[in-house]
Design a protein around this motif. Structure first.
Motif, PDB file in Angstrom:
ATOM      1  N   ILE A 257      67.581  47.188   9.127  1.00  0.00           N
ATOM      2  CA  ILE A 257      66.673  48.073   8.226  1.00  0.00           C
ATOM      3  C   ILE A 257      67.109  47.592   6.901  1.00  0.00           C
ATOM      4  O   ILE A 257      68.442  47.373   6.728  1.00  0.00           O
ATOM      5  N   ARG A 258      65.951  47.941   6.071  1.00  0.00           N
ATOM      6  CA  ARG A 258      66.345  47.440   4.656  1.00  0.00           C
ATOM      7  C   ARG A 258      65.921  48.699   3.760  1.00  0.00           C
ATOM      8  O   ARG A 258      64.950  49.377   4.086  1.00  0.00           O
ATOM      9  N   PHE A 259      66.624  48.662   2.851  1.00  0.00           N
ATOM     10  CA  PHE A 259      66.282  49.727   1.589  1.00  0.00           C
ATOM     11  C   PHE A 259      66.005  49.012   0.297  1.00  0.00           C
ATOM     12  O   PHE A 259      66.868  48.807  -0.066  1.00  0.00           O
ATOM     13  N   GLY A 260      64.769  48.954   0.151  1.00  0.00           N
ATOM     14  CA  GLY A 260      64.622  48.185  -1.207  1.00  0.00           C
ATOM     15  C   GLY A 260      65.177  46.602  -0.794  1.00  0.00           C
ATOM     16  O   GLY A 260      64.853  46.105   0.165  1.00  0.00           O
ATOM     17  N   GLY A 261      66.185  46.534  -1.595  1.00  0.00           N
ATOM     18  CA  GLY A 261      66.825  45.308  -1.563  1.00  0.00           C
ATOM     19  C   GLY A 261      68.067  45.301  -0.855  1.00  0.00           C
ATOM     20  O   GLY A 261      68.678  44.042  -0.692  1.00  0.00           O
ATOM     21  N   LEU A 262      68.207  46.266  -0.296  1.00  0.00           N
ATOM     22  CA  LEU A 262      69.662  46.354   0.459  1.00  0.00           C
ATOM     23  C   LEU A 262      69.280  46.433   1.693  1.00  0.00           C
ATOM     24  O   LEU A 262      68.796  46.803   2.545  1.00  0.00           O
ATOM     25  N   GLN A 263      70.044  45.213   2.371  1.00  0.00           N
ATOM     26  CA  GLN A 263      69.812  45.013   3.832  1.00  0.00           C
ATOM     27  C   GLN A 263      70.962  45.924   4.732  1.00  0.00           C
ATOM     28  O   GLN A 263      72.195  45.329   4.841  1.00  0.00           O
ATOM     29  N   ALA A 264      70.697  47.250   5.151  1.00  0.00           N
ATOM     30  CA  ALA A 264      71.610  48.124   5.474  1.00  0.00           C
ATOM     31  C   ALA A 264      72.147  47.765   6.698  1.00  0.00           C
ATOM     32  O   ALA A 264      73.172  47.863   7.263  1.00  0.00           O
ATOM     33  N   LEU A 265      71.062  47.115   7.685  1.00  0.00           N
ATOM     34  CA  LEU A 265      71.494  46.878   8.970  1.00  0.00           C
ATOM     35  C   LEU A 265      70.922  45.366   9.434  1.00  0.00           C
ATOM     36  O   LEU A 265      69.754  45.467   8.897  1.00  0.00           O
ATOM     37  N   SER A 266      71.615  44.471   9.886  1.00  0.00           N
ATOM     38  CA  SER A 266      71.036  43.193  10.230  1.00  0.00           C
ATOM     39  C   SER A 266      71.533  43.016  11.921  1.00  0.00           C
ATOM     40  O   SER A 266      72.565  42.759  12.194  1.00  0.00           O
ATOM     41  N   ASP A 267      70.010  42.994  12.529  1.00  0.00           N
ATOM     42  CA  ASP A 267      70.329  42.317  13.939  1.00  0.00           C
ATOM     43  C   ASP A 267      71.399  43.051  14.874  1.00  0.00           C
ATOM     44  O   ASP A 267      72.185  42.666  15.173  1.00  0.00           O
ATOM     45  N   VAL A 268      71.560  44.475  14.695  1.00  0.00           N
ATOM     46  CA  VAL A 268      72.791  45.043  15.567  1.00  0.00           C
ATOM     47  C   VAL A 268      72.322  45.234  16.812  1.00  0.00           C
ATOM     48  O   VAL A 268      70.990  45.701  17.302  1.00  0.00           O
ATOM     49  N   SER A 269      73.094  45.111  17.782  1.00  0.00           N
ATOM     50  CA  SER A 269      72.750  45.210  19.249  1.00  0.00           C
ATOM     51  C   SER A 269      73.917  45.346  19.926  1.00  0.00           C
ATOM     52  O   SER A 269      75.144  45.125  19.723  1.00  0.00           O
ATOM     53  N   PHE A 270      73.858  46.582  20.745  1.00  0.00           N
ATOM     54  CA  PHE A 270      74.600  46.866  21.636  1.00  0.00           C
ATOM     55  C   PHE A 270      74.222  47.935  22.664  1.00  0.00           C
ATOM     56  O   PHE A 270      73.292  48.201  22.607  1.00  0.00           O
ATOM     57  N   GLU A 271      75.014  48.226  23.809  1.00  0.00           N
ATOM     58  CA  GLU A 271      74.729  48.910  24.922  1.00  0.00           C
ATOM     59  C   GLU A 271      75.599  49.850  24.989  1.00  0.00           C
ATOM     60  O   GLU A 271      76.674  49.840  25.033  1.00  0.00           O
ATOM     61  N   LEU A 272      75.361  51.102  25.717  1.00  0.00           N
ATOM     62  CA  LEU A 272      76.416  52.345  26.034  1.00  0.00           C
ATOM     63  C   LEU A 272      75.866  52.606  27.488  1.00  0.00           C
ATOM     64  O   LEU A 272      74.661  52.975  27.769  1.00  0.00           O
ATOM     65  N   SER A 273      76.925  52.613  28.157  1.00  0.00           N
ATOM     66  CA  SER A 273      76.778  52.988  29.740  1.00  0.00           C
ATOM     67  C   SER A 273      77.090  54.501  29.702  1.00  0.00           C
ATOM     68  O   SER A 273      77.886  55.230  28.978  1.00  0.00           O
ATOM     69  N   PRO A 274      76.582  55.280  30.809  1.00  0.00           N
ATOM     70  CA  PRO A 274      76.624  56.840  30.835  1.00  0.00           C
ATOM     71  C   PRO A 274      78.053  56.996  31.145  1.00  0.00           C
ATOM     72  O   PRO A 274      78.844  56.357  32.011  1.00  0.00           O
ATOM     73  N   GLY A 275      78.316  58.114  30.350  1.00  0.00           N
ATOM     74  CA  GLY A 275      80.068  58.497  30.673  1.00  0.00           C
ATOM     75  C   GLY A 275      80.811  58.021  29.790  1.00  0.00           C
ATOM     76  O   GLY A 275      82.029  58.455  29.751  1.00  0.00           O
ATOM     77  N   GLU A 276      80.443  57.122  29.046  1.00  0.00           N
ATOM     78  CA  GLU A 276      81.277  56.226  28.147  1.00  0.00           C
ATOM     79  C   GLU A 276      81.727  56.864  27.016  1.00  0.00           C
ATOM     80  O   GLU A 276      80.725  57.811  26.408  1.00  0.00           O
ATOM     81  N   ILE A 277      82.900  56.677  26.173  1.00  0.00           N
ATOM     82  CA  ILE A 277      83.000  57.200  24.768  1.00  0.00           C
ATOM     83  C   ILE A 277      83.158  55.785  24.079  1.00  0.00           C
ATOM     84  O   ILE A 277      83.925  55.005  24.369  1.00  0.00           O
ATOM     85  N   MET A 278      82.320  55.845  23.092  1.00  0.00           N
ATOM     86  CA  MET A 278      82.312  54.496  22.360  1.00  0.00           C
ATOM     87  C   MET A 278      82.761  54.861  20.857  1.00  0.00           C
ATOM     88  O   MET A 278      81.947  55.912  20.167  1.00  0.00           O
TER      89      MET A 278
END
Ligand SMILES: Nc1ncnc2c1ncn2[C@@H]1O[C@H](COP(=O)(O)OP(=O)(O)OP(=O)(O)O)[C@@H](O)[C@H]1O
Ligand SMILES: [Mg+2]
Lengths: 247, 322
Positions: A10-31
């Motif tokens: 996600i970009r806010f104007g000139g700021l790239q606030a998130l770049s290509d973030v990927s992860f997964e979360l399985s049920p019952g987990e605390i991450m």
């Protein structure tokens, strides 16, 4: 997988606030989700629960693509959130605040049934004796707990907790961590942003680390704590580094 | 908790029910005319309250629904020969439809921007109707006197209209109460307090505030039809008085926004005040300034209005002051 975040940017104007973030979360987990100030943690929550649509990438919740859905649609699918900056509905009572969660969350209770659900959620966070008070009159620690109670009353599948421990004193932190464990034991999956390292390290099954909008590490707490890149990311913040090293 | 056992509801309901009953028993024409005005404003203020008090959207154009719905209902009576109760329903439905259309445009706006837009809507509606020939343009419409025959002459028609208004206002009170006690109403108050948070918690704010706007607009359409039918004519300057919009708003604020009893007490109080001041030569022409001044004082010093103020001070009476 209960949650899949796929190459979210996600970009806010000139700021790239998130770049290509990927992860997964399985049920019952605390991450745990950690990272220096301004790393993009809250923004990631905002993308997951539909407050901001991502510039690119995809969010899948319980096998359904929820990218771009408005936040109320995400909420009713069973995803609840406690905000970093507390947002009580000031002119409603504490009970009514929590009832909003029960009425419009995953189970969409009637108003009558919501009162009972609210009662239970308030008991869980220890706010029962404040139920009749106006939410605006609570102190900050109580407002934090109200955030949590509202989210719990939605009976979500996944709970996003944004720094619920910040501003609490040590005994309150211990209490909250206990509450967190109990919630997980009820089968709710938790993704938590936290700066209180000791707490997040002890309670999380896995931890991911954001820095300048990028996911730089992920794994078991002890792996992450000894990851040189993570230590590097926190070097700008000596206090934080020390805490991390002490683990 | 049984919703029908709330003393607060019955207090408001019986106030209007018994008030209307007294008028019917005494059968005096002047009393009926005064009561008509009061009931009309209670209905308008209470319906505004659903949007403004419950949902937090300040609407300066509430009178648009009274005007447009009233115009349409009047048209149905005088030009199409409908019975007045059906025509009134038609007026209400038209108002609700217009709210749906206007809402799609202006309900995206928040706070002061929404309020400003509603002022524009009022002026636009007046301009439109003044140039709309089926509604008689700037001269308006007049009732064909044979329309009164159906009710046994003009005198009977006036009483009949009064009874209809009385029932409509009772319905406004019941609906206001049901909305307030419902899950939908809880969602509206969440929107009022913080719309973004409400959405994060699952409240479908775009849909629910449109629904609130629609309900709020329906009743003025009914009331407008009855009012113009009683007067025997309708014209643009009478139907879209900005001053009236402002007065309705002041009534809600004066009595206490968001409360069932608030708009009722606010209407009584404001009408009393106006009654005193209208005979004073100084204030006669300062109507608008007066409502504006009162509004300012309330917003600054008693934001909860009279009933809200009482509720805060007398917790024991709270059940009655719903
Ligand atoms: N709506 C927005 N518009 C523009 N910039 C934004 C917006 N929201 C966040 N940002 C920017 O994105 C960056 C990441 O902010 P974010 O709040 O996600 O950080 P964070 O990791 O939660 O930090 P903290 O630990 O201080 O809470 C910051 O530089 C912030 O100023
Ligand atoms: Mg943050």
């Amino acid at each position: 997988m209960i949650l899949q975040v796929k190459e979210v940017s996600i970009r806010f104007g000139g700021l790239q606030a998130l770049s290509d973030v990927s992860f997964e979360l399985s049920p019952g987990e605390i991450m745990g989700l950690i990272g220096p100030n301004g790393a993009g943690k809250t923004t990631l929550f905002n993308v997951i629960n539909g407050v901001y649509p991502p510039t690119s990438g995809e969010v899948v919740f319980r096998d359904e693509k929820i990218t771009g859905l408005p936040s109320y649609e995400v909420a009713r699918r069973g995803l609840a959130r406690a905000h970093q900056v507390v947002r009580p509905l000031n002119d409603l009572t504490v009970r009514e605040n929590v009832m909003v969660g029960a009425c419009f969350g995953r189970e969409r209770h009637s108003r009558g049934a919501a009162a009972a659900v609210a009662e239970q959620a308030l008991a869980q966070v220890g706010l029962r004796d404040r139920a009749e008070q106006m939410a605006g009159n609570l102190n900050v620690a109580q407002k934090k707990r109200l955030e949590l109670a509202r989210a719990l009353a939605a009976h979500p599948y996944l709970l996003l907790l944004d720094e619920v421990l910040a501003g609490l004193n040590p005994s309150e932190i211990t209490e909250m961590v206990e509450t967190g464990r109990r919630i997980r034991d009820e089968g709710i999956t938790i993704l938590m942003i936290e700066h209180v390292m000791q707490a997040v390290m002890s309670v999380s099954d896995r931890i991911i680390v954001l820095d300048y909008g990028q996911l730089i590490a992920g794994g078991k707490p002890e792996e992450v704590a000894s990851n040189p890149q993570v230590i590097e990311a926190y070097l700008g913040d000596p206090e934080m580094t020390a805490k991390l090293m002490a683990e | 908790m049984n919703a029908w056992r709330q003393p607060g509801f019955w207090f408001s309901f019986l106030l209007i029910f018994l008030g209307g009953l007294v008028v019917l028993v005494l059968r005096q024409d002047t009393l009926r005319e005064n009561a008509f005005t009061i009931l009309m404003f209670i209905g308008l203020a209470s319906s505004l309250n659903i949007l403004m008090g419950y949902t937090g959207y300040v609407n300066f154009g509430h009178i648009v629904f009274f005007g447009l719905g009233g115009y349409f209902g009047f048209f149905l009576v005088s030009e199409m020969g409908w019975p007045v109760y059906l025509a009134a329903l038609g007026g209400g439905v038209l108002s609700a439809i217009i709210a749906l259309i206007i809402g799609a445009a202006v309900l995206r706006l928040r706070g002061a921007y929404f309020a400003l837009a509603t002022i524009g809507v009022n002026e636009a509606a007046r301009a439109f109707v003044s140039n709309f020939e089926p509604f008689g343009g700037s001269t308006g419409l007049f009732v064909n006197f044979s329309a009164y025959d159906r009710y046994g002459g003009a005198a009977h028609a006036l009483w009949f209209t009064f009874i209809l208004l009385w029932l409509v206002v009772l319905a406004v009170v019941v609906v206001s109460y049901l909305v307030k006690r419902s899950r939908f109403g809880l969602g509206l108050s969440a929107i009022r307090e913080d719309e973004d948070t409400a959405m994060v918690m699952g409240v479908n704010a775009p849909r629910d505030k449109t629904k609130a706007f629609l309900i709020s607009a329906f009743f003025p359409g009914l009331i407008g039809t009855l009012y113009f039918f009683k007067n025997g004519n309708v014209e643009p300057d009478d139907a879209f008085r900005f001053q009236m919009s402002l007065e309705i708003l002041v009534m809600v604020m004066l009595g206490g926004k968001g409360l069932l009893l608030g708009p009722i007490i606010g209407t009584f109080a404001y009408e009393r005040l106006r009654g005193y001041l209208i005979i004073s030569p100084i204030f006669k022409n300062l109507h608008l300034a007066l409502s504006g001044g009162i509004l300012l004082l309330i917003v600054l010093f008693v934001p909860g209005g009279a009933v809200g103020w009482l509720r805060d001070r007398l917790p024991k009476l709270r059940r009655w002051l719903e």
